[in-house]
Motif scaffolding. Structure first.
Motif, PDB file in Angstrom:
ATOM      1  N   THR A 125       0.836  -1.206   0.000  1.00 26.87           N
ATOM      2  CA  THR A 125       0.000   0.000   0.000  1.00 26.87           C
ATOM      3  C   THR A 125       0.863   1.245   0.000  1.00 26.87           C
ATOM      4  O   THR A 125       0.640   2.194  -0.774  1.00 26.87           O
ATOM      5  N   MET A 126       1.868   1.267   0.866  1.00 27.98           N
ATOM      6  CA  MET A 126       2.738   2.437   0.931  1.00 27.98           C
ATOM      7  C   MET A 126       3.602   2.545  -0.318  1.00 27.98           C
ATOM      8  O   MET A 126       3.966   3.650  -0.731  1.00 27.98           O
ATOM      9  N   TYR A 127       3.922   1.414  -0.935  1.00 33.21           N
ATOM     10  CA  TYR A 127       4.641   1.447  -2.212  1.00 33.21           C
ATOM     11  C   TYR A 127       3.825   2.222  -3.243  1.00 33.21           C
ATOM     12  O   TYR A 127       4.362   3.045  -3.996  1.00 33.21           O
ATOM     13  N   SER A 128       2.502   1.979  -3.256  1.00 32.28           N
ATOM     14  CA  SER A 128       1.630   2.702  -4.188  1.00 32.28           C
ATOM     15  C   SER A 128       1.622   4.194  -3.897  1.00 32.28           C
ATOM     16  O   SER A 128       1.728   5.027  -4.805  1.00 32.28           O
ATOM     17  N   PHE A 129       1.470   4.552  -2.626  1.00 36.69           N
ATOM     18  CA  PHE A 129       1.387   5.965  -2.260  1.00 36.69           C
ATOM     19  C   PHE A 129       2.690   6.712  -2.533  1.00 36.69           C
ATOM     20  O   PHE A 129       2.686   7.926  -2.680  1.00 36.69           O
ATOM     21  N   ASN A 130       3.787   5.991  -2.622  1.00 39.97           N
ATOM     22  CA  ASN A 130       5.061   6.636  -2.923  1.00 39.97           C
ATOM     23  C   ASN A 130       5.422   6.529  -4.397  1.00 39.97           C
ATOM     24  O   ASN A 130       5.792   7.524  -5.025  1.00 39.97           O
ATOM     25  N   ASN A 131       5.298   5.329  -4.976  1.00 33.24           N
ATOM     26  CA  ASN A 131       5.845   5.103  -6.302  1.00 33.24           C
ATOM     27  C   ASN A 131       4.956   5.593  -7.430  1.00 33.24           C
ATOM     28  O   ASN A 131       5.460   5.974  -8.495  1.00 33.24           O
ATOM     29  N   THR A 132       3.637   5.603  -7.232  1.00 33.62           N
ATOM     30  CA  THR A 132       2.759   6.133  -8.281  1.00 33.62           C
ATOM     31  C   THR A 132       3.015   7.626  -8.515  1.00 33.62           C
ATOM     32  O   THR A 132       3.219   8.047  -9.659  1.00 33.62           O
ATOM     33  N   PRO A 133       3.030   8.473  -7.455  1.00 35.80           N
ATOM     34  CA  PRO A 133       3.386   9.874  -7.683  1.00 35.80           C
ATOM     35  C   PRO A 133       4.814  10.038  -8.202  1.00 35.80           C
ATOM     36  O   PRO A 133       5.081  10.908  -9.042  1.00 35.80           O
ATOM     37  N   TYR A 134       5.745   9.202  -7.706  1.00 32.08           N
ATOM     38  CA  TYR A 134       7.126   9.300  -8.192  1.00 32.08           C
ATOM     39  C   TYR A 134       7.201   9.014  -9.693  1.00 32.08           C
ATOM     40  O   TYR A 134       7.839   9.752 -10.447  1.00 32.08           O
ATOM     41  N   SER A 135       6.539   7.965 -10.140  1.00 23.58           N
ATOM     42  CA  SER A 135       6.541   7.626 -11.557  1.00 23.58           C
ATOM     43  C   SER A 135       5.825   8.695 -12.376  1.00 23.58           C
ATOM     44  O   SER A 135       6.261   9.057 -13.473  1.00 23.58           O
ATOM     45  N   SER A 136       4.720   9.225 -11.835  1.00 25.75           N
ATOM     46  CA  SER A 136       3.990  10.292 -12.525  1.00 25.75           C
ATOM     47  C   SER A 136       4.854  11.538 -12.664  1.00 25.75           C
ATOM     48  O   SER A 136       4.791  12.242 -13.678  1.00 25.75           O
ATOM     49  N   LEU A 137       5.671  11.802 -11.663  1.00 28.02           N
ATOM     50  CA  LEU A 137       6.571  12.959 -11.696  1.00 28.02           C
ATOM     51  C   LEU A 137       7.487  12.902 -12.907  1.00 28.02           C
ATOM     52  O   LEU A 137       7.727  13.913 -13.579  1.00 28.02           O
ATOM     53  N   GLY A 138       7.980  11.716 -13.236  1.00 23.87           N
ATOM     54  CA  GLY A 138       8.833  11.575 -14.414  1.00 23.87           C
ATOM     55  C   GLY A 138       8.109  11.890 -15.704  1.00 23.87           C
ATOM     56  O   GLY A 138       8.729  12.260 -16.699  1.00 23.87           O
ATOM     57  N   GLY A 139       6.778  11.767 -15.712  1.00 24.28           N
ATOM     58  CA  GLY A 139       5.993  12.052 -16.908  1.00 24.28           C
ATOM     59  C   GLY A 139       5.690  13.517 -17.118  1.00 24.28           C
ATOM     60  O   GLY A 139       5.170  13.898 -18.178  1.00 24.28           O
ATOM     61  N   VAL A 140       5.970  14.362 -16.107  1.00 20.67           N
ATOM     62  CA  VAL A 140       5.675  15.797 -16.241  1.00 20.67           C
ATOM     63  C   VAL A 140       6.923  16.667 -16.094  1.00 20.67           C
ATOM     64  O   VAL A 140       6.822  17.885 -16.002  1.00 20.67           O
ATOM     65  N   MET A 141       8.094  16.048 -16.096  1.00 25.45           N
ATOM     66  CA  MET A 141       9.328  16.828 -15.993  1.00 25.45           C
ATOM     67  C   MET A 141       9.694  17.461 -17.329  1.00 25.45           C
ATOM     68  O   MET A 141      10.369  18.493 -17.382  1.00 25.45           O
ATOM     69  N   SER A 142       9.253  16.834 -18.440  1.00 25.41           N
ATOM     70  CA  SER A 142       9.526  17.382 -19.770  1.00 25.41           C
ATOM     71  C   SER A 142       8.609  16.711 -20.787  1.00 25.41           C
ATOM     72  O   SER A 142       8.231  15.552 -20.622  1.00 25.41           O
ATOM     73  N   GLY A 143       8.269  17.476 -21.844  1.00 27.66           N
ATOM     74  CA  GLY A 143       7.498  16.917 -22.947  1.00 27.66           C
ATOM     75  C   GLY A 143       8.367  16.598 -24.149  1.00 27.66           C
ATOM     76  O   GLY A 143       7.885  16.060 -25.141  1.00 27.66           O
ATOM     77  N   ASP A 144       9.656  16.935 -24.060  1.00 24.93           N
ATOM     78  CA  ASP A 144      10.601  16.654 -25.132  1.00 24.93           C
ATOM     79  C   ASP A 144      10.862  15.140 -25.174  1.00 24.93           C
ATOM     80  O   ASP A 144      11.251  14.546 -24.173  1.00 24.93           O
ATOM     81  N   ILE A 145      10.672  14.504 -26.344  1.00 24.54           N
ATOM     82  CA  ILE A 145      10.805  13.050 -26.457  1.00 24.54           C
ATOM     83  C   ILE A 145      12.194  12.591 -26.027  1.00 24.54           C
ATOM     84  O   ILE A 145      12.344  11.650 -25.247  1.00 24.54           O
ATOM     85  N   LYS A 146      13.229  13.261 -26.530  1.00 29.73           N
ATOM     86  CA  LYS A 146      14.587  12.840 -26.213  1.00 29.73           C
ATOM     87  C   LYS A 146      14.920  13.093 -24.746  1.00 29.73           C
ATOM     88  O   LYS A 146      15.589  12.284 -24.088  1.00 29.73           O
ATOM     89  N   GLU A 147      14.447  14.230 -24.202  1.00 31.86           N
ATOM     90  CA  GLU A 147      14.674  14.511 -22.785  1.00 31.86           C
ATOM     91  C   GLU A 147      13.981  13.480 -21.906  1.00 31.86           C
ATOM     92  O   GLU A 147      14.517  13.023 -20.902  1.00 31.86           O
ATOM     93  N   ARG A 148      12.769  13.107 -22.310  1.00 27.26           N
ATOM     94  CA  ARG A 148      12.021  12.130 -21.518  1.00 27.26           C
ATOM     95  C   ARG A 148      12.731  10.783 -21.522  1.00 27.26           C
ATOM     96  O   ARG A 148      12.830  10.118 -20.492  1.00 27.26           O
ATOM     97  N   THR A 149      13.240  10.363 -22.678  1.00 25.18           N
ATOM     98  CA  THR A 149      13.982   9.109 -22.743  1.00 25.18           C
ATOM     99  C   THR A 149      15.258   9.207 -21.926  1.00 25.18           C
ATOM    100  O   THR A 149      15.656   8.255 -21.240  1.00 25.18           O
TER     101      THR A 149
END
Length: 497
Positions: A125-149
């Motif tokens: 449960t705590m893995y979800s509360f930590n890792n879902t926002p953490y993973s989502s954070l990586g999706g909003v740090m940049s919209g540049d395809i190469k930067e995201r990769t």
């Protein structure tokens, strides 16, 4: 602010963000490789009961994971939507990590199973509360395809470091910290050490990363629309199935190889192999390197101790190959051939090399290590691509529906990841019981049980890998489509500003 030109991410920020995944892997790799064996050999639970414990937690996850996605998407702070969650949950996450691998010394196996179920469920449960926002954070740090990769590649360099530490050093450290043969004390000390490091890394990640992509300015909060958009998305469904079966396989294979090394691999041959590597104790040896290895428990004193060090070295080889494979191959192959094509080819090769673990004789240590080298090299490019592709799925939803729900998108895939982890461990537990595995430290196994271990380390996980390959064939976001989509999204965002 949302134009691609302003979405370049510094290497310091990428490293800070990547440390968060190193932390997550100090937990995840432990659950993937050692949870089943901890339950059967330390807690003394039957394989089928250990598998049931993991499945119960999946029922809870079905409610927890979407809730986390919904809450994080609707969080509004001056730090953003996702960063606060990474920091707020860091301490309880690591506390529950320790409790899940703590042996309370309960004699009644029913109560032991209950404790295992509660502690494991709280950890997941705590893995979800930590890792879902953490993973989502990586999706909003940049919209540049190469930067995201690039962000995901750096992230998974640190992920691989966490993998290297956990898979390679756990059993040697447990042996090192065990007092008078008390494995429970060794596990407690080892997990506590990893938990302290994990908390520090999560705090650094929360303070380092920045959120640059926000939902469209005119988007209204609408849970029904979020659910409709995500579940109706073909790319999301393909990634869900892919993630589910990849992590079913990783959990099954990783745990099974632990049993493979202890019960199938010839201890004398493994000891001689380690001797050739300079990892056998010698009175005349007095070098600094020898003392460092000995401090981490990587020096073996007799053939009956070869399993712990041998399995650690086997895992460290795989982690090192994967580490350099991520650095050298992932960006290059994705940029040249596209994420989808790269993933399909590499996962197919990974499945083939996994199946080949059925064939080595128990004395043929060199072949086992060579197959691990090939398997790890084939799998390496896929490691960062999974999360980069999920971020592309969030973009696809915005592209088609003019709505963005990054957290909810990632929550479903994190659920698939955790479901795969639990189902893979459960499948292995049921297989072990079905083939007659006897729980407990030092138990002698029948030929049937050993054959079940070999199958669970080769042909069975290879088959589940191939299900992931089939799922990828239905993923519609090709390299050309992604470039067109990102260009149009960048234009929309610039107009909004």
């Amino acid at each position: 602010m949302n134009t691609l030109q302003n979405q370049k991410v510094s290497m310091a920020e990428k490293i800070g963000y990547g440390l968060g995944d190193c932390s997550a892997n100090l937990v995840f790799q432990m659950m993937m490789i050692y949870q089943t064996k901890f339950y059967t050999d330390v807690f003394g639970l039957e394989g089928a009961i250990a598998g049931t414990v993991m499945l119960v937690a999946r029922i809870v996850d079905a409610f927890v994971d979407p809730t986390v996605g919904i809450l994080s998407d609707r969080t509004q702070t001056r730090w953003g939507k996702y960063r606060p969650w990474v920091l707020w949950t860091a301490i309880p996450f690591m506390v529950f990590y320790i409790l899940a691998f703590y042996n309370p010394g309960i004699e009644d196996k029913g109560l032991v199973a209950l404790y295992a179920t509660i502690s494991y469920t709280l950890l997941m449960t705590m893995y979800s509360f930590n890792n879902t926002p953490y993973s989502s954070l990586g999706g909003v740090m940049s919209g540049d395809i190469k930067e995201r990769t690039s962000i995901t590649s750096v992230r998974f360099i640190f992920s691989t470091i966490g993998q290297f530490v956990v898979q390679g050093l756990t059993l040697p450290l447990v042996g090192k910290f065990s007092e008078d043969g008390d494995k429970g004390h060794g596990w407690l000390c080892t997990i506590s050490l990893f938990a302290v490091v994990g908390f520090i890394f999560l705090a650094i990640a929360a303070f380092s990363a920045k959120e640059r992509i926000t939902p469209p300015a005119n988007q209204k909060t609408n849970l029904r629309e979020d659910i409709k958009d995500i579940f109706g998305s073909i790319p999301w469904r393909a990634m869900f199935v892919l993630t589910l079966f990849v992590f079913i396989t990783l959990a099954m294979w990783g745990s099974a190889m632990n049993y493979y090394f202890e019960h199938y691999v010839d201890a004398g041959a493994l000891y001689n192999f380690l001797d050739r590597m300079g990892l056998v104790s010698a009175e005349a040896q007095d070098s600094i390197g020898y003392h460092i290895l000995n401090a981490f428990g990587l020096i073996v004193s007799s053939p009956d101790k070869a399993y712990e060090v041998g399995f650690g070295v086997f895992n460290m080889l795989g982690a090192l190959v994967q580490f350099f494979g991520v650095i050298i191959l992932s960006n290059y192959l994705a940029n040249r051939f596209g994420k989808k094509n790269t993933f399909i080819v590499c996962l197919t090769l990974t499945a083939i090399f996994t199946a080949m673990f059925y064939f080595p004789a128990k004395e043929n240590i060199e072949l086992m290590f060579f197959l691990n080298f090939l398997k790890s090299l084939a799998y390496a490019p896929t490691v960062p691509l999974l999360w980069a592709m999920i971020a592309d799925v969030a973009d696809h939803s915005e592209y088609i529906h003019y709505r963005r729900a990054t957290g909810f998108t990632f929550a479903g895939v994190v659920f698939a990841l955790k479901a795969g982890l639990g189902v893979g461990g459960a499948i292995l537990g049921f297989l072990l019981s079905g083939f007659g595995y006897v729980s407990g430290v030092g138990a002698v196994q029948s030929e049937s049980a050993i054959h079940g271990i070999i199958l669970s380390s080769s042909l069975i996980p290879a088959a589940t890998f191939f299900v992931g390959v089939i799922a990828l064939c239905f993923y519609p976001i090709t390299k050309q489509y992604n470039e067109k989509m990102q260009a149009e999204l960048a234009e929309r965002r610039s107009k909004q500003n």
